[in-house]
Design a protein around this motif. Sequence first.
Motif, PDB file in Angstrom:
ATOM      1  N   TYR A  84      17.486   5.267  -6.535  1.00 31.29           N
ATOM      2  CA  TYR A  84      17.376   6.221  -7.379  1.00 31.29           C
ATOM      3  C   TYR A  84      18.730   5.594  -8.195  1.00 31.29           C
ATOM      4  N   LEU A  85      17.680   4.613  -9.185  1.00 32.36           N
ATOM      5  CA  LEU A  85      18.058   3.621 -10.512  1.00 32.36           C
ATOM      6  C   LEU A  85      18.455   4.762 -11.476  1.00 32.36           C
ATOM      7  N   GLY A  86      19.456   4.790 -12.116  1.00 30.13           N
ATOM      8  CA  GLY A  86      20.023   5.868 -13.526  1.00 30.13           C
ATOM      9  C   GLY A  86      20.097   7.056 -12.746  1.00 30.13           C
ATOM     10  N   THR A  87      20.418   7.740 -11.832  1.00 30.59           N
ATOM     11  CA  THR A  87      21.219   8.617 -11.484  1.00 30.59           C
ATOM     12  C   THR A  87      22.571   8.020 -10.651  1.00 30.59           C
ATOM     13  N   PRO A  88      23.091   9.752 -10.315  1.00 27.50           N
ATOM     14  CA  PRO A  88      24.662   9.421  -9.612  1.00 27.50           C
ATOM     15  C   PRO A  88      24.257   8.619  -8.155  1.00 27.50           C
TER      16      PRO A  88
END
Length: 257
Positions: free
Chosen positions: A206-210
């Motif tokens: 989930y790179l770049g997400t919360p």
Amino acid sequence: MRTVLIIGVGAGDPEQVTVQAINAMNACDAFFVLDKGEAAAELTEARRALCSRYVTGSYRTVIIPDPPRDRAAADYEGAVRDWRDERARLLAEAVERELPDGGVGGILAWGDPALYDGTIRVLDSIRAAGHDVGYEVIPGISSVQILTARHRVTLNRVAGPVHITTGRRLAAGWPAGCSDVVVMLDAGLACSAYRDLPIDIYWGAYLGTPDEILIAGRLDAVIDEIASVRAEARARKGWIMDTYLLRLHPEPTASSD
């Protein structure tokens, strides 16, 4: 002629959407979304959020049910071609129905459209079938770039090559002559087969997400943790996107030939 803009919007962080991508989004009359169903509803909503944040004018969202894909087919590449061809047929129908001559449509592609994303091939198929549809590609920040930035490592070692592959290919064997391997689209953590080798892993989901998750270390020391965390996250969210870099020590010795 109708035009489709394939717009790379990064891996999830809205602040990593480029100015070029924002300008392209604002040139679109409609956005086409291939809907993967309830399991990926969060991704569909994320695309809507990007449009709401960055598009200042009016636009339409056209939802296209994504055709089913046979992931267990003996002929894997043939199954992918059939799936892509059906995608192309559905998208061509939607573009011709929803856009007038001269209209501009957009497809928001996660990461970069040129790296393990099939949208360019879908548009090539549409054009090959005789449809009067042009397209342009706007690059985006890939999950590979975010992975290395988060772990504060370089993608390659000094003057060294980098091999980018899939879990399916890694399961078939370690790439010859390579010490730095990026793995994407790995449903089963194929790297587990190499836990006895001196390998460092830099893993991210989930790179770049919360919901971003990062784990790094010697492969044999952290692979069980990665497998456990990955399974829990996938069960909780219903989907997972992860990428990892494998770094073999020592580097392969260059041939003297």
